[in-house]
Write a protein that holds these residues in place. Structure first.
Motif, PDB file in Angstrom:
ATOM      1  N   TYR B  36       2.610  10.900   3.868  1.00  0.00           N
ATOM      2  CA  TYR B  36       1.519  11.583   4.546  1.00  0.00           C
ATOM      3  C   TYR B  36       1.745  13.089   4.497  1.00  0.00           C
ATOM      4  O   TYR B  36       2.885  13.569   4.499  1.00  0.00           O
ATOM      5  N   GLN B  38       0.653  16.540   6.678  1.00  0.00           N
ATOM      6  CA  GLN B  38       0.078  16.970   7.949  1.00  0.00           C
ATOM      7  C   GLN B  38       0.005  18.491   8.009  1.00  0.00           C
ATOM      8  O   GLN B  38       1.023  19.174   7.999  1.00  0.00           O
ATOM      9  N   GLY B  41      -2.308  21.419  13.311  1.00  0.00           N
ATOM     10  CA  GLY B  41      -3.463  21.110  14.139  1.00  0.00           C
ATOM     11  C   GLY B  41      -4.284  19.922  13.682  1.00  0.00           C
ATOM     12  O   GLY B  41      -5.345  19.642  14.242  1.00  0.00           O
ATOM     13  N   LYS B  42      -3.786  19.209  12.680  1.00  0.00           N
ATOM     14  CA  LYS B  42      -4.527  18.055  12.162  1.00  0.00           C
ATOM     15  C   LYS B  42      -3.671  16.802  12.202  1.00  0.00           C
ATOM     16  O   LYS B  42      -2.451  16.871  12.329  1.00  0.00           O
ATOM     17  N   GLY B  43      -4.317  15.662  12.084  1.00  0.00           N
ATOM     18  CA  GLY B  43      -3.581  14.418  11.975  1.00  0.00           C
ATOM     19  C   GLY B  43      -3.039  14.223  10.575  1.00  0.00           C
ATOM     20  O   GLY B  43      -3.485  14.879   9.625  1.00  0.00           O
ATOM     21  N   PRO B  44      -2.067  13.342  10.407  1.00  0.00           N
ATOM     22  CA  PRO B  44      -1.531  13.065   9.066  1.00  0.00           C
ATOM     23  C   PRO B  44      -2.619  12.550   8.124  1.00  0.00           C
ATOM     24  O   PRO B  44      -3.512  11.804   8.540  1.00  0.00           O
ATOM     25  N   PHE B  46      -3.233  10.626   4.397  1.00  0.00           N
ATOM     26  CA  PHE B  46      -2.634   9.787   3.358  1.00  0.00           C
ATOM     27  C   PHE B  46      -2.567  10.534   2.024  1.00  0.00           C
ATOM     28  O   PHE B  46      -3.525  11.175   1.606  1.00  0.00           O
ATOM     29  N   PHE B  89       5.522  13.636   5.648  1.00  0.00           N
ATOM     30  CA  PHE B  89       6.232  12.535   6.285  1.00  0.00           C
ATOM     31  C   PHE B  89       6.231  11.318   5.371  1.00  0.00           C
ATOM     32  O   PHE B  89       5.223  11.014   4.736  1.00  0.00           O
ATOM     33  N   PHE B 101       7.927   6.462  11.103  1.00  0.00           N
ATOM     34  CA  PHE B 101       7.813   7.730  10.410  1.00  0.00           C
ATOM     35  C   PHE B 101       9.132   8.489  10.451  1.00  0.00           C
ATOM     36  O   PHE B 101       9.871   8.431  11.445  1.00  0.00           O
TER      37      PHE B 101
END
Lengths: 114, 111
Positions: B36, B38, B41-44, B46, B89, B101
């Motif tokens: 992932y 990231q 300020g954002k989500g992981p 794909f 990650f 993770f």
């Protein structure tokens, strides 16, 4: 296709207060996850739902954390009472498959406990 | 104890060079792995995945290598661009179907 929605984006509370986070997964995704991400660390799974049933909540601190997904769509995660160490980003993710595979993450809710 | 970890917490590369991010995992029964990305300020997000019955998988500018003998995973990014700057990650899926993770590697691309 709309992504995973979360609210609020930010929350500041004092210790011993309660807080709730909301997540709306991608339409049609049966599996929903809540993760806790402490600053400088990777996400840690708190709870996994398959439709409205809990698949795994082994890492959820059940004395203070609770989560539900009543109709198998939206989900809420609650902390009551909050502690300083709960300060983190709470991420919601969804997946179309139960057995794993790509998870689609929301932007997260950043919680600060003072 | 068992863990998913990364060898290097930070990595700086020149724009245009190739990047290699490494990950060690402990559970030999894990059968699925995901990388992932990231951004702040954002989500992981794909990037690429690989199942344990494979040792290499390629995507657009990215390649994942899996060495089950030493329980090691790597992500190679070709011709690294400033937009690749982020935390990366690795995640492993264990027999319990839980995803674990790693700590993450912060990649900085120098223009």
């Amino acid at each position: 296709e709309a992504g995973v929605a979360q609210s609020p984006r930010y929350k500041i509370i004092e210790k011993r207060q309660s807080v709730a986070f909301w997540c709306n997964p991608i339409s049609g995704h049966a599996t929903l996850y809540w993760y806790q991400q402490i600053l400088g660390q990777g996400p840690k799974l708190l709870i996994q739902f398959q439709n409205n049933g809990v698949v795994d909540d082994s890492q959820l601190p059940k004395d203070r954390f609770s989560a539900e997904r009543l109709k198998g769509v939206d989900s809420t995660l609650k902390i009551q009472p909050a502690k300083l160490e709960d300060s983190a980003v709470y991420l919601c993710a969804s997946s179309p498959r139960r057995e794993g595979g790509e998870q689609f993450f929301g932007p997260g809710t950043r919680l600060t406990v003072l | 104890g068992e863990s998913v970890g990364l060898h290097l917490p930070t990595l700086s590369v020149q724009e245009g060079d190739n990047s290699i991010i490494n990950c060690a995992y402990s559970n030999s029964a894990s059968d699925y792995f995901i990388w992932y990305k990231q951004e702040s300020g954002k989500g992981p997000q794909f990037i690429i995945d690989i199942r344990s019955n494979m040792d290499k998988r390629q995507g657009q500018r990215v390649t994942v290598l899996l060495n089950k003998t030493v329980k090691h995973l790597s992500l190679q990014i070709a011709a690294t661009q400033p937009g690749d700057s982020a935390v990366y990650f690795c995640a492993e899926k264990r027999p319990s179907n839980q995803f674990y993770f790693g700590t993450g590697t912060s990649l900085t691309v120098i223009p």
